[in-house]
Write a protein that holds these residues in place. Sequence first.
Motif, mmCIF file in Angstrom:
data_model
loop_
_atom_site.group_PDB
_atom_site.id
_atom_site.type_symbol
_atom_site.label_atom_id
_atom_site.label_comp_id
_atom_site.label_asym_id
_atom_site.label_seq_id
_atom_site.Cartn_x
_atom_site.Cartn_y
_atom_site.Cartn_z
ATOM 1 N N SER A 61 0.849 -1.179 0.000
ATOM 2 C CA SER A 61 0.000 0.000 0.000
ATOM 3 C C SER A 61 0.881 1.223 0.000
ATOM 4 O O SER A 61 2.094 1.136 0.143
ATOM 5 C CB SER A 61 -0.920 0.004 1.230
ATOM 6 O OG SER A 61 -0.150 0.047 2.403
ATOM 7 N N THR A 110 -4.502 2.681 0.208
ATOM 8 C CA THR A 110 -4.628 2.196 1.587
ATOM 9 C C THR A 110 -4.641 0.681 1.683
ATOM 10 O O THR A 110 -4.391 0.137 2.751
ATOM 11 C CB THR A 110 -5.928 2.713 2.233
ATOM 12 O OG1 THR A 110 -7.047 2.198 1.505
ATOM 13 C CG2 THR A 110 -5.962 4.220 2.275
ATOM 14 N N GLY A 128 -7.146 5.574 10.451
ATOM 15 C CA GLY A 128 -5.854 4.975 10.154
ATOM 16 C C GLY A 128 -4.719 5.936 10.405
ATOM 17 O O GLY A 128 -4.823 6.867 11.207
ATOM 18 N N ASN A 133 -5.721 12.269 4.882
ATOM 19 C CA ASN A 133 -6.123 11.566 3.661
ATOM 20 C C ASN A 133 -7.583 11.141 3.733
ATOM 21 O O ASN A 133 -8.332 11.285 2.765
ATOM 22 C CB ASN A 133 -5.234 10.342 3.440
ATOM 23 C CG ASN A 133 -3.812 10.727 3.108
ATOM 24 O OD1 ASN A 133 -3.537 11.817 2.633
ATOM 25 N ND2 ASN A 133 -2.893 9.829 3.376
ATOM 26 N N TRP A 134 -7.988 10.602 4.885
ATOM 27 C CA TRP A 134 -9.365 10.153 5.041
ATOM 28 C C TRP A 134 -10.329 11.327 4.995
ATOM 29 O O TRP A 134 -11.401 11.231 4.386
ATOM 30 C CB TRP A 134 -9.541 9.382 6.346
ATOM 31 C CG TRP A 134 -8.908 8.033 6.253
ATOM 32 C CD1 TRP A 134 -7.744 7.633 6.822
ATOM 33 C CD2 TRP A 134 -9.382 6.925 5.493
ATOM 34 N NE1 TRP A 134 -7.473 6.342 6.471
ATOM 35 C CE2 TRP A 134 -8.460 5.886 5.661
ATOM 36 C CE3 TRP A 134 -10.491 6.720 4.699
ATOM 37 C CZ2 TRP A 134 -8.624 4.650 5.058
ATOM 38 C CZ3 TRP A 134 -10.649 5.481 4.096
ATOM 39 C CH2 TRP A 134 -9.723 4.471 4.278
#
Length: 177
Positions: A61, A110, A128, A133-134
Amino acid sequence: MSRPVIAMLLLAVESDELTAVPAPRLTTPLWICAGVALAVAAVCVALAFMPKRTRRARRPSGAHAEGSDRRAWLARIDAVVHDYDARRITADEAYARLAAIARAFASARTGRPLATRTLRDLEREPRGGDAGNWDALRMTIAALYPPEFADGGHPDAREASVATAAGWVSDLVERWR
């Protein structure tokens, strides 16, 4: 050796005191050793023919993931805009493709399967390692929802265009760390 030493040795051991000793009984210890050896051999044979557990290969990833080249993702986004401008797809199809690209990009980066996750699912998804990013993914999908699903009279749907939506997805791809 000299003779006096031999004479002393002979004197130390008198043959009159020697008696015969019966042979030791070794059958029981030999049977025990044979049984242990057979058990060890059986375990070795069983281990040799036992199917080995294969480790599940981890999907790389991040920057090492397949499809992590930003230029390829940006080219996919540009292709959607080009198809829309050439009138090969409708605006609804363009928004749906852009949302699919955003989810596929996040999945590739991811290692999580995000292709079929709704906005509600993404909001519940654990953040995470990098929360930024999320958050960017959630905001991009949330921004794509009104133009993708709302009718033309919705204010957010009227203000958005395919080019604007493509810019949101491109921004997600460029800023992902």
